[in-house]
Design an enzyme around this catalytic site. Structure first.
Site, PDB file in Angstrom:
ATOM      1  CG  PHE A 278      -1.824   1.051   1.505  1.00 25.83           C
ATOM      2  CD1 PHE A 278      -3.004   1.118   0.773  1.00 25.83           C
ATOM      3  CD2 PHE A 278      -1.608   1.980   2.509  1.00 25.83           C
ATOM      4  CE1 PHE A 278      -3.940   2.114   1.041  1.00 25.83           C
ATOM      5  CE2 PHE A 278      -2.540   2.976   2.783  1.00 25.83           C
ATOM      6  CZ  PHE A 278      -3.709   3.038   2.043  1.00 25.83           C
TER       7      PHE A 278
ATOM      8  CG  LEU B 244      -1.563   7.310   2.027  1.00 23.87           C
ATOM      9  CD1 LEU B 244      -2.346   8.015   0.923  1.00 23.87           C
ATOM     10  CD2 LEU B 244      -2.527   6.943   3.176  1.00 23.87           C
ATOM     11  CB  THR B 245       3.532   7.256   3.824  1.00 24.49           C
ATOM     12  OG1 THR B 245       2.467   6.931   4.704  1.00 24.49           O
ATOM     13  CG2 THR B 245       4.511   8.162   4.535  1.00 24.49           C
ATOM     14  CD  GLU B 246       3.384  11.451  -2.110  1.00 28.93           C
ATOM     15  OE1 GLU B 246       3.694  12.660  -2.057  1.00 28.93           O
ATOM     16  OE2 GLU B 246       2.655  10.949  -2.970  1.00 28.93           O
TER      17      GLU B 246
ATOM     18  CB  ALA C 282       2.027  13.319   1.905  1.00 30.01           C
TER      19      ALA C 282
ATOM     20  NE  ARG D 257      15.471 -11.720  39.908  1.00 29.71           N
ATOM     21  CZ  ARG D 257      16.771 -11.764  40.128  1.00 29.71           C
ATOM     22  NH1 ARG D 257      17.449 -12.858  39.888  1.00 29.71           N
ATOM     23  NH2 ARG D 257      17.401 -10.700  40.557  1.00 29.71           N
TER      24      ARG D 257
ATOM     25  CD  GLN E  78      10.567  -0.652  36.409  1.00 29.87           C
ATOM     26  OE1 GLN E  78      10.955  -0.314  35.298  1.00 29.87           O
ATOM     27  NE2 GLN E  78      11.144  -0.268  37.520  1.00 29.87           N
TER      28      GLN E  78
ATOM     29  CD  GLU F 227      -2.295  -0.450   8.922  1.00 26.42           C
ATOM     30  OE1 GLU F 227      -3.520  -0.435   9.067  1.00 26.42           O
ATOM     31  OE2 GLU F 227      -1.672  -1.431   8.471  1.00 26.42           O
TER      32      GLU F 227
HETATM   33  N1  COS Z   1     -14.018   6.722   5.283  1.00 25.27           N
HETATM   34  C1  COS Z   1     -14.579   7.263   4.177  1.00 25.27           C
HETATM   35  N2  COS Z   1     -14.384   8.550   3.806  1.00 25.27           N
HETATM   36  C2  COS Z   1     -13.584   9.292   4.592  1.00 25.27           C
HETATM   37  C3  COS Z   1     -12.972   8.792   5.745  1.00 25.27           C
HETATM   38  C4  COS Z   1     -13.220   7.454   6.094  1.00 25.27           C
HETATM   39  N3  COS Z   1     -12.677   6.914   7.175  1.00 25.27           N
HETATM   40  N4  COS Z   1     -12.231   9.759   6.313  1.00 25.27           N
HETATM   41  C5  COS Z   1     -12.382  10.846   5.543  1.00 25.27           C
HETATM   42  N5  COS Z   1     -13.203  10.555   4.502  1.00 25.27           N
HETATM   43  C6  COS Z   1     -13.653  11.479   3.458  1.00 25.27           C
HETATM   44  C7  COS Z   1     -14.351  12.685   4.073  1.00 25.27           C
HETATM   45  O1  COS Z   1     -15.728  12.415   4.277  1.00 25.27           O
HETATM   46  C8  COS Z   1     -14.121  13.751   3.039  1.00 25.27           C
HETATM   47  O2  COS Z   1     -15.031  13.588   1.979  1.00 25.27           O
HETATM   48  P1  COS Z   1     -16.071  14.793   1.549  1.00 25.27           P
HETATM   49  O3  COS Z   1     -15.196  16.000   1.353  1.00 25.27           O
HETATM   50  O4  COS Z   1     -16.671  14.288   0.290  1.00 25.27           O
HETATM   51  O5  COS Z   1     -17.017  14.942   2.669  1.00 25.27           O
HETATM   52  C9  COS Z   1     -12.750  13.419   2.480  1.00 25.27           C
HETATM   53  O6  COS Z   1     -12.532  12.023   2.767  1.00 25.27           O
HETATM   54  C10 COS Z   1     -11.662  14.232   3.121  1.00 25.27           C
HETATM   55  O7  COS Z   1     -11.719  14.026   4.509  1.00 25.27           O
HETATM   56  P2  COS Z   1     -11.101  15.039   5.573  1.00 25.27           P
HETATM   57  O8  COS Z   1     -11.497  16.433   5.213  1.00 25.27           O
HETATM   58  O9  COS Z   1     -11.426  14.541   6.925  1.00 25.27           O
HETATM   59  O10 COS Z   1      -9.543  14.879   5.250  1.00 25.27           O
HETATM   60  P3  COS Z   1      -8.282  15.463   5.981  1.00 25.27           P
HETATM   61  O11 COS Z   1      -7.314  15.903   4.977  1.00 25.27           O
HETATM   62  O12 COS Z   1      -8.711  16.418   7.062  1.00 25.27           O
HETATM   63  O13 COS Z   1      -7.624  14.130   6.640  1.00 25.27           O
HETATM   64  C11 COS Z   1      -7.138  12.568   8.379  1.00 25.27           C
HETATM   65  C12 COS Z   1      -8.182  13.422   7.637  1.00 25.27           C
HETATM   66  C13 COS Z   1      -6.092  13.408   9.060  1.00 25.27           C
HETATM   67  C14 COS Z   1      -7.939  11.787   9.394  1.00 25.27           C
HETATM   68  C15 COS Z   1      -6.446  11.595   7.359  1.00 25.27           C
HETATM   69  O14 COS Z   1      -5.591  12.312   6.502  1.00 25.27           O
HETATM   70  C16 COS Z   1      -5.653  10.491   8.018  1.00 25.27           C
HETATM   71  O15 COS Z   1      -6.214   9.481   8.450  1.00 25.27           O
HETATM   72  N6  COS Z   1      -4.310  10.646   8.084  1.00 25.27           N
HETATM   73  C17 COS Z   1      -3.434   9.608   8.569  1.00 25.27           C
HETATM   74  C18 COS Z   1      -2.982   8.785   7.434  1.00 25.27           C
HETATM   75  C19 COS Z   1      -2.412   7.482   7.878  1.00 25.27           C
HETATM   76  O16 COS Z   1      -3.010   6.722   8.606  1.00 25.27           O
HETATM   77  N7  COS Z   1      -1.222   7.202   7.374  1.00 25.27           N
HETATM   78  C20 COS Z   1      -0.593   5.975   7.618  1.00 25.27           C
HETATM   79  C21 COS Z   1      -0.025   5.536   6.335  1.00 25.27           C
HETATM   80  S1  COS Z   1      -0.433   3.952   5.878  1.00 25.27           S
HETATM   81  S2  COS Z   1       0.685   2.789   6.973  1.00 25.27           S
END
Ligand code: COS
Length: 380
Positions: A122, A124-126, A129, A266, A334, A361
Protein backbone atom coordinates in the site's frame (compact mmCIF):
# COMPACT_ATOMS: atom_id res chain seq x y z
CA UNK A 1 -20.48 -15.63 5.66
CA UNK A 2 -18.61 -16.84 8.73
CA UNK A 3 -16.83 -20.19 8.51
CA UNK A 4 -18.62 -22.99 10.30
CA UNK A 5 -17.47 -22.95 13.94
CA UNK A 6 -15.60 -26.27 13.74
CA UNK A 7 -13.58 -25.22 10.69
CA UNK A 8 -12.76 -21.89 12.31
CA UNK A 9 -11.74 -23.51 15.61
CA UNK A 10 -9.48 -25.91 13.67
CA UNK A 11 -7.89 -22.93 11.88
CA UNK A 12 -7.24 -21.13 15.18
CA UNK A 13 -5.80 -24.32 16.73
CA UNK A 14 -3.48 -24.79 13.73
CA UNK A 15 -2.33 -21.16 13.92
CA UNK A 16 -1.75 -21.42 17.67
CA UNK A 17 0.43 -24.49 17.12
CA UNK A 18 2.28 -22.82 14.24
CA UNK A 19 3.01 -19.73 16.36
CA UNK A 20 4.15 -21.75 19.38
CA UNK A 21 6.14 -24.46 17.64
CA UNK A 22 7.44 -22.89 14.44
CA UNK A 23 7.58 -19.12 14.92
CA UNK A 24 8.52 -18.50 18.54
CA UNK A 25 11.73 -20.55 18.34
CA UNK A 26 12.80 -18.39 15.38
CA UNK A 27 12.24 -14.98 16.95
CA UNK A 28 15.89 -14.23 17.72
CA UNK A 29 17.11 -15.48 14.37
CA UNK A 30 14.61 -13.30 12.50
CA UNK A 31 15.63 -10.26 14.56
CA UNK A 32 19.32 -10.91 13.86
CA UNK A 33 18.98 -11.69 10.16
CA UNK A 34 16.24 -9.10 9.49
CA UNK A 35 14.53 -11.74 7.36
CA UNK A 36 11.77 -14.31 7.81
CA UNK A 37 13.06 -17.68 6.51
CA UNK A 38 11.65 -18.75 3.16
CA UNK A 39 10.42 -22.09 4.53
CA UNK A 40 8.19 -20.19 6.98
CA UNK A 41 6.76 -18.08 4.16
CA UNK A 42 6.03 -21.29 2.27
CA UNK A 43 4.23 -22.79 5.27
CA UNK A 44 2.21 -19.58 5.61
CA UNK A 45 1.13 -19.93 1.97
CA UNK A 46 0.12 -23.54 2.55
CA UNK A 47 -1.97 -22.51 5.56
CA UNK A 48 -3.88 -19.98 3.44
CA UNK A 49 -2.72 -17.03 5.55
CA UNK A 50 -2.18 -14.69 2.58
CA UNK A 51 -5.85 -15.00 1.68
CA UNK A 52 -7.52 -14.72 5.08
CA UNK A 53 -9.62 -11.71 4.09
CA UNK A 54 -9.96 -12.38 0.35
CA UNK A 55 -13.43 -13.59 -0.72
CA UNK A 56 -13.72 -17.34 -1.23
CA UNK A 57 -14.66 -16.95 -4.91
CA UNK A 58 -11.10 -15.66 -5.48
CA UNK A 59 -9.44 -18.45 -3.54
CA UNK A 60 -9.25 -16.79 -0.12
CA UNK A 61 -10.74 -17.90 3.18
CA UNK A 62 -13.20 -14.98 3.20
CA UNK A 63 -13.01 -14.50 6.96
CA UNK A 64 -15.36 -12.04 8.62
CA UNK A 65 -13.75 -9.18 10.55
CA UNK A 66 -14.67 -10.97 13.77
CA UNK A 67 -12.73 -14.00 12.59
CA UNK A 68 -9.82 -11.99 11.20
CA UNK A 69 -9.17 -10.20 14.49
CA UNK A 70 -9.10 -13.56 16.28
CA UNK A 71 -6.35 -14.67 13.90
CA UNK A 72 -4.50 -11.36 14.41
CA UNK A 73 -4.65 -11.89 18.20
CA UNK A 74 -2.92 -15.24 17.77
CA UNK A 75 -0.15 -13.73 15.64
CA UNK A 76 0.38 -11.10 18.34
CA UNK A 77 1.88 -13.84 20.51
CA UNK A 78 5.13 -13.74 18.56
CA UNK A 79 7.43 -11.26 16.83
CA UNK A 80 5.11 -8.92 14.90
CA UNK A 81 7.33 -9.23 11.81
CA UNK A 82 5.87 -12.70 11.12
CA UNK A 83 2.38 -11.23 10.67
CA UNK A 84 3.78 -8.59 8.34
CA UNK A 85 4.80 -11.31 5.86
CA UNK A 86 1.14 -11.78 4.89
CA UNK A 87 -0.23 -8.63 6.59
CA UNK A 88 -0.26 -6.43 3.51
CA UNK A 89 -1.92 -9.13 1.38
CA UNK A 90 -4.65 -9.51 3.99
CA UNK A 91 -5.02 -5.81 4.75
CA UNK A 92 -3.83 -2.56 3.27
CA UNK A 93 -2.32 -4.10 0.12
CA UNK A 94 -5.47 -5.89 -1.03
CA UNK A 95 -8.50 -4.22 0.51
CA UNK A 96 -8.64 -1.25 -1.87
CA UNK A 97 -9.00 -3.81 -4.65
CA UNK A 98 -11.59 -5.83 -2.71
CA UNK A 99 -13.62 -2.70 -1.87
CA UNK A 100 -13.35 -0.69 -5.09
CA UNK A 101 -11.95 -2.97 -7.79
CA UNK A 102 -13.82 -3.91 -10.97
CA UNK A 103 -14.70 -7.56 -11.63
CA UNK A 104 -11.86 -7.73 -14.17
CA UNK A 105 -9.31 -6.24 -11.74
CA UNK A 106 -10.37 -8.64 -9.00
CA UNK A 107 -10.24 -11.66 -11.30
CA UNK A 108 -6.77 -10.67 -12.49
CA UNK A 109 -5.14 -10.11 -9.10
CA UNK A 110 -7.06 -11.50 -6.14
CA UNK A 111 -6.41 -15.23 -6.74
CA UNK A 112 -2.65 -14.63 -6.79
CA UNK A 113 -2.84 -12.38 -3.73
CA UNK A 114 -4.91 -14.97 -1.84
CA UNK A 115 -2.50 -17.80 -2.62
CA UNK A 116 0.54 -15.74 -1.67
CA UNK A 117 1.99 -16.19 -5.16
CA UNK A 118 2.45 -12.42 -5.12
CA UNK A 119 2.89 -9.87 -2.33
CA UNK A 120 1.06 -6.55 -2.38
CA UNK A 121 1.88 -3.19 -0.79
CA UNK A 122 0.00 0.00 0.00
CA UNK A 123 1.73 3.17 -1.17
CA UNK A 124 0.23 6.27 0.41
CA UNK A 125 2.91 7.93 2.58
CA UNK A 126 5.47 10.25 0.97
CA UNK A 127 8.45 12.27 2.19
CA UNK A 128 6.15 15.31 2.49
CA UNK A 129 2.83 13.55 3.19
CA UNK A 130 2.65 11.48 6.39
CA UNK A 131 -0.29 12.21 8.68
CA UNK A 132 -1.48 14.78 6.12
CA UNK A 133 -2.13 12.09 3.57
CA UNK A 134 -4.44 14.26 1.43
CA UNK A 135 -1.37 16.28 0.42
CA UNK A 136 0.32 13.54 -1.64
CA UNK A 137 2.47 14.95 -4.44
CA UNK A 138 2.96 11.80 -6.54
CA UNK A 139 1.31 12.68 -9.84
CA UNK A 140 -0.60 10.59 -12.35
CA UNK A 141 -1.04 12.47 -15.61
CA UNK A 142 -3.41 11.02 -18.18
CA UNK A 143 -1.79 10.41 -21.56
CA UNK A 144 -4.19 8.52 -23.83
CA UNK A 145 -4.73 5.02 -22.47
CA UNK A 146 -2.16 5.33 -19.68
CA UNK A 147 -1.41 7.58 -16.72
CA UNK A 148 2.23 8.64 -16.38
CA UNK A 149 3.01 8.14 -12.70
CA UNK A 150 5.88 10.06 -11.06
CA UNK A 151 6.85 10.55 -7.43
CA UNK A 152 8.30 8.96 -4.33
CA UNK A 153 6.53 6.89 -1.70
CA UNK A 154 8.18 6.39 1.70
CA UNK A 155 8.21 3.71 4.46
CA UNK A 156 6.28 1.26 2.28
CA UNK A 157 5.88 -2.07 4.08
CA UNK A 158 6.92 -5.13 2.05
CA UNK A 159 7.90 -2.93 -0.93
CA UNK A 160 11.00 -5.02 -1.65
CA UNK A 161 8.87 -8.17 -1.96
CA UNK A 162 5.85 -6.66 -3.67
CA UNK A 163 4.68 -7.44 -7.19
CA UNK A 164 1.72 -5.08 -6.96
CA UNK A 165 1.25 -1.68 -5.31
CA UNK A 166 -1.95 0.20 -4.52
CA UNK A 167 -0.71 3.73 -5.15
CA UNK A 168 -2.47 6.94 -4.18
CA UNK A 169 -1.54 9.70 -6.65
CA UNK A 170 -2.78 13.12 -7.62
CA UNK A 171 -4.85 13.30 -10.79
CA UNK A 172 -6.63 16.55 -9.98
CA UNK A 173 -6.28 19.68 -7.88
CA UNK A 174 -5.13 20.05 -4.29
CA UNK A 175 -6.65 18.17 -1.35
CA UNK A 176 -8.42 14.88 -0.83
CA UNK A 177 -10.65 15.13 -3.91
CA UNK A 178 -7.68 15.36 -6.28
CA UNK A 179 -6.34 11.92 -5.31
CA UNK A 180 -6.93 8.68 -7.23
CA UNK A 181 -5.92 5.09 -6.50
CA UNK A 182 -4.08 2.82 -8.94
CA UNK A 183 -2.98 -0.78 -9.14
CA UNK A 184 0.66 -0.59 -10.17
CA UNK A 185 2.57 -3.77 -11.03
CA UNK A 186 6.16 -3.57 -9.79
CA UNK A 187 7.54 -4.68 -13.16
CA UNK A 188 6.26 -1.63 -15.07
CA UNK A 189 8.98 0.65 -16.50
CA UNK A 190 10.18 3.41 -14.18
CA UNK A 191 9.44 1.60 -10.89
CA UNK A 192 12.42 1.35 -8.55
CA UNK A 193 12.61 0.22 -4.94
CA UNK A 194 14.99 1.59 -2.30
CA UNK A 195 16.95 -0.45 0.24
CA UNK A 196 15.13 -1.63 3.37
CA UNK A 197 15.46 1.01 6.11
CA UNK A 198 17.27 0.24 9.38
CA UNK A 199 14.59 0.37 12.05
CA UNK A 200 14.21 0.51 15.84
CA UNK A 201 12.33 -2.81 15.92
CA UNK A 202 10.21 -5.29 13.96
CA UNK A 203 13.28 -6.65 12.17
CA UNK A 204 12.19 -9.06 9.46
CA UNK A 205 9.49 -6.66 8.25
CA UNK A 206 10.93 -4.33 5.64
CA UNK A 207 9.99 -0.78 4.69
CA UNK A 208 11.48 0.94 1.64
CA UNK A 209 11.08 3.93 -0.63
CA UNK A 210 9.30 3.31 -3.91
CA UNK A 211 10.06 5.60 -6.85
CA UNK A 212 7.98 6.08 -9.96
CA UNK A 213 9.51 7.81 -12.96
CA UNK A 214 6.99 8.39 -15.74
CA UNK A 215 5.63 4.89 -15.09
CA UNK A 216 2.92 4.15 -17.68
CA UNK A 217 -0.06 2.80 -15.72
CA UNK A 218 -2.94 1.58 -17.92
CA UNK A 219 -6.20 3.48 -17.39
CA UNK A 220 -7.80 0.11 -16.63
CA UNK A 221 -5.64 -0.09 -13.47
CA UNK A 222 -7.37 2.84 -11.79
CA UNK A 223 -9.42 1.79 -8.76
CA UNK A 224 -12.82 3.44 -8.89
CA UNK A 225 -13.25 6.87 -10.44
CA UNK A 226 -10.76 9.72 -10.55
CA UNK A 227 -10.83 11.57 -7.23
CA UNK A 228 -11.99 8.58 -5.18
CA UNK A 229 -8.51 7.51 -4.08
CA UNK A 230 -8.40 9.30 -0.74
CA UNK A 231 -11.69 7.84 0.43
CA UNK A 232 -10.59 4.37 -0.67
CA UNK A 233 -7.37 4.82 1.31
CA UNK A 234 -9.28 5.95 4.41
CA UNK A 235 -11.67 2.99 4.21
CA UNK A 236 -8.72 0.63 3.84
CA UNK A 237 -7.07 2.20 6.87
CA UNK A 238 -10.25 1.98 9.00
CA UNK A 239 -10.12 -1.75 8.52
CA UNK A 240 -6.36 -1.98 8.95
CA UNK A 241 -6.49 -0.05 12.23
CA UNK A 242 -8.80 -2.61 13.77
CA UNK A 243 -6.55 -5.46 12.65
CA UNK A 244 -3.51 -3.72 14.19
CA UNK A 245 -5.44 -3.16 17.42
CA UNK A 246 -5.99 -6.92 17.61
CA UNK A 247 -2.27 -7.57 17.11
CA UNK A 248 -1.54 -5.13 19.97
CA UNK A 249 -3.83 -7.13 22.27
CA UNK A 250 -2.07 -10.35 21.29
CA UNK A 251 1.36 -8.90 22.03
CA UNK A 252 0.11 -7.55 25.38
CA UNK A 253 -1.19 -11.01 26.32
CA UNK A 254 2.16 -12.53 25.39
CA UNK A 255 4.05 -9.95 27.48
CA UNK A 256 1.78 -10.50 30.47
CA UNK A 257 2.27 -14.28 30.24
CA UNK A 258 6.06 -13.84 30.01
CA UNK A 259 6.11 -11.39 32.92
CA UNK A 260 3.96 -13.67 35.10
CA UNK A 261 6.16 -16.68 34.33
CA UNK A 262 9.28 -14.72 35.24
CA UNK A 263 7.71 -13.18 38.37
CA UNK A 264 6.63 -16.62 39.57
CA UNK A 265 10.10 -18.09 39.20
CA UNK A 266 12.43 -15.27 40.19
CA UNK A 267 12.98 -14.96 43.94
CA UNK A 268 14.07 -11.89 45.89
CA UNK A 269 13.97 -11.28 49.65
CA UNK A 270 13.15 -14.98 50.03
CA UNK A 271 9.99 -15.09 47.93
CA UNK A 272 8.80 -14.97 44.32
CA UNK A 273 8.43 -11.56 42.69
CA UNK A 274 4.78 -12.45 42.07
CA UNK A 275 4.20 -12.42 45.83
CA UNK A 276 5.07 -8.74 46.11
CA UNK A 277 2.06 -6.48 45.94
CA UNK A 278 3.87 -3.74 44.01
CA UNK A 279 4.62 -6.32 41.30
CA UNK A 280 1.04 -7.58 41.50
CA UNK A 281 -0.19 -4.03 40.87
CA UNK A 282 1.73 -3.93 37.60
CA UNK A 283 0.32 -7.32 36.58
CA UNK A 284 -3.22 -6.20 37.50
CA UNK A 285 -2.96 -2.96 35.53
CA UNK A 286 -1.63 -4.76 32.47
CA UNK A 287 -4.26 -7.48 32.61
CA UNK A 288 -7.11 -5.00 33.08
CA UNK A 289 -6.02 -2.86 30.16
CA UNK A 290 -5.47 -5.86 27.88
CA UNK A 291 -8.96 -7.18 28.70
CA UNK A 292 -10.49 -3.77 27.98
CA UNK A 293 -8.69 -3.55 24.63
CA UNK A 294 -9.70 -7.11 23.73
CA UNK A 295 -13.36 -6.32 24.42
CA UNK A 296 -13.18 -3.13 22.33
CA UNK A 297 -11.56 -4.96 19.41
CA UNK A 298 -14.02 -7.85 19.42
CA UNK A 299 -17.07 -5.60 19.76
CA UNK A 300 -15.89 -3.30 16.97
CA UNK A 301 -15.22 -6.25 14.66
CA UNK A 302 -18.69 -7.61 15.38
CA UNK A 303 -20.18 -4.22 14.62
CA UNK A 304 -18.23 -3.99 11.37
CA UNK A 305 -19.58 -7.37 10.30
CA UNK A 306 -23.15 -6.05 10.61
CA UNK A 307 -22.25 -3.33 8.10
CA UNK A 308 -22.53 -0.49 10.60
CA UNK A 309 -19.97 2.35 10.39
CA UNK A 310 -16.91 1.78 12.58
CA UNK A 311 -14.68 4.74 11.72
CA UNK A 312 -14.80 6.02 15.30
CA UNK A 313 -14.58 2.62 16.97
CA UNK A 314 -11.69 1.40 14.79
CA UNK A 315 -9.74 4.58 15.58
CA UNK A 316 -10.53 4.18 19.29
CA UNK A 317 -9.45 0.53 19.22
CA UNK A 318 -6.16 1.36 17.49
CA UNK A 319 -5.54 4.32 19.81
CA UNK A 320 -6.29 2.48 23.03
CA UNK A 321 -4.71 -0.87 22.13
CA UNK A 322 -1.46 0.60 20.78
CA UNK A 323 -1.00 2.90 23.78
CA UNK A 324 -1.99 0.03 26.09
CA UNK A 325 0.60 -2.37 24.70
CA UNK A 326 3.25 0.33 25.12
CA UNK A 327 2.42 0.54 28.83
CA UNK A 328 2.26 -3.25 29.15
CA UNK A 329 5.67 -3.63 27.49
CA UNK A 330 7.12 -0.98 29.78
CA UNK A 331 5.80 -2.80 32.88
CA UNK A 332 7.11 -6.11 31.53
CA UNK A 333 10.62 -4.62 31.29
CA UNK A 334 10.18 -3.33 34.86
CA UNK A 335 9.09 -6.74 36.20
CA UNK A 336 12.03 -8.44 34.50
CA UNK A 337 14.30 -5.75 35.97
CA UNK A 338 17.87 -5.92 34.66
CA UNK A 339 16.96 -9.01 32.63
CA UNK A 340 14.30 -6.97 30.86
CA UNK A 341 17.01 -4.73 29.49
CA UNK A 342 19.18 -7.60 28.24
CA UNK A 343 18.66 -8.91 24.72
CA UNK A 344 18.71 -12.63 25.66
CA UNK A 345 15.30 -12.47 27.34
CA UNK A 346 13.51 -11.00 24.32
CA UNK A 347 11.51 -8.50 26.38
CA UNK A 348 13.48 -5.47 25.23
CA UNK A 349 12.96 -6.63 21.64
CA UNK A 350 9.18 -6.68 22.05
CA UNK A 351 9.40 -3.31 23.84
CA UNK A 352 11.03 -1.88 20.71
CA UNK A 353 8.68 -3.76 18.37
CA UNK A 354 5.49 -2.37 19.90
CA UNK A 355 6.63 1.25 19.60
CA UNK A 356 5.64 1.21 15.95
CA UNK A 357 1.99 0.46 16.71
CA UNK A 358 1.48 4.02 17.97
CA UNK A 359 2.79 5.41 14.69
CA UNK A 360 1.86 3.40 11.61
CA UNK A 361 -1.59 3.19 10.01
CA UNK A 362 -2.23 6.55 11.67
CA UNK A 363 -0.48 7.95 14.74
CA UNK A 364 -2.23 8.11 18.11
CA UNK A 365 -2.73 11.82 17.51
CA UNK A 366 -4.49 11.14 14.19
CA UNK A 367 -6.73 8.58 15.94
CA UNK A 368 -7.58 11.21 18.55
CA UNK A 369 -8.56 13.65 15.79
CA UNK A 370 -10.76 11.04 14.10
CA UNK A 371 -12.39 10.03 17.40
CA UNK A 372 -13.09 13.66 18.35
CA UNK A 373 -14.34 14.57 14.87
CA UNK A 374 -16.75 11.62 14.75
CA UNK A 375 -17.93 12.10 18.35
CA UNK A 376 -18.64 15.80 17.80
CA UNK A 377 -20.32 15.08 14.47
CA UNK A 378 -22.57 12.47 16.12
CA UNK A 379 -23.48 14.90 18.88
CA UNK A 380 -21.60 12.88 21.49
N1 COS B 1 -14.02 6.72 5.28
C1 COS B 1 -14.58 7.26 4.18
N2 COS B 1 -14.38 8.55 3.81
C2 COS B 1 -13.58 9.29 4.59
C3 COS B 1 -12.97 8.79 5.74
C4 COS B 1 -13.22 7.45 6.09
N3 COS B 1 -12.68 6.91 7.17
N4 COS B 1 -12.23 9.76 6.31
C5 COS B 1 -12.38 10.85 5.54
N5 COS B 1 -13.20 10.56 4.50
C6 COS B 1 -13.65 11.48 3.46
C7 COS B 1 -14.35 12.68 4.07
O1 COS B 1 -15.73 12.42 4.28
C8 COS B 1 -14.12 13.75 3.04
O2 COS B 1 -15.03 13.59 1.98
P1 COS B 1 -16.07 14.79 1.55
O3 COS B 1 -15.20 16.00 1.35
O4 COS B 1 -16.67 14.29 0.29
O5 COS B 1 -17.02 14.94 2.67
C9 COS B 1 -12.75 13.42 2.48
O6 COS B 1 -12.53 12.02 2.77
C10 COS B 1 -11.66 14.23 3.12
O7 COS B 1 -11.72 14.03 4.51
P2 COS B 1 -11.10 15.04 5.57
O8 COS B 1 -11.50 16.43 5.21
O9 COS B 1 -11.43 14.54 6.92
O10 COS B 1 -9.54 14.88 5.25
P3 COS B 1 -8.28 15.46 5.98
O11 COS B 1 -7.31 15.90 4.98
O12 COS B 1 -8.71 16.42 7.06
O13 COS B 1 -7.62 14.13 6.64
C11 COS B 1 -7.14 12.57 8.38
C12 COS B 1 -8.18 13.42 7.64
C13 COS B 1 -6.09 13.41 9.06
C14 COS B 1 -7.94 11.79 9.39
C15 COS B 1 -6.45 11.59 7.36
O14 COS B 1 -5.59 12.31 6.50
C16 COS B 1 -5.65 10.49 8.02
O15 COS B 1 -6.21 9.48 8.45
N6 COS B 1 -4.31 10.65 8.08
C17 COS B 1 -3.43 9.61 8.57
C18 COS B 1 -2.98 8.78 7.43
C19 COS B 1 -2.41 7.48 7.88
O16 COS B 1 -3.01 6.72 8.61
N7 COS B 1 -1.22 7.20 7.37
C20 COS B 1 -0.59 5.98 7.62
C21 COS B 1 -0.03 5.54 6.34
S1 COS B 1 -0.43 3.95 5.88
S2 COS B 1 0.68 2.79 6.97
Amino acid sequence: MPLDPETFDALIAAIRRFVAERLRPLEERVAEEDEVPEEIVREMREMGLFGLSIPEEFGGLGLTMGEEVRVALEFGRTTPAFRSVFGTNVGIGSQGLVMAGSDAQKAEWLPRIASGEIVTSFALTEPGAGSDSASVQTRAVRDGEVYKLSGTKRFITNADKASLFTVMARTGGEGAHGVSAFLVPADLPGVSIGKPEKKMGQQGAHVCDVNFDETPVPVGNRLGEEGEGFKIAMRVLDRGRLHIAAVCVGVAERLIADAVAYASERKQFGKALADFQLVQAMIADSKTEALAARALVLETAERKDTGEPTVLEAAAAKYFASEMVGRVADRAVQIFGGAGYIADYGIERLYRDVRLFRIYEGTSQIQQLVIARETIRNGG
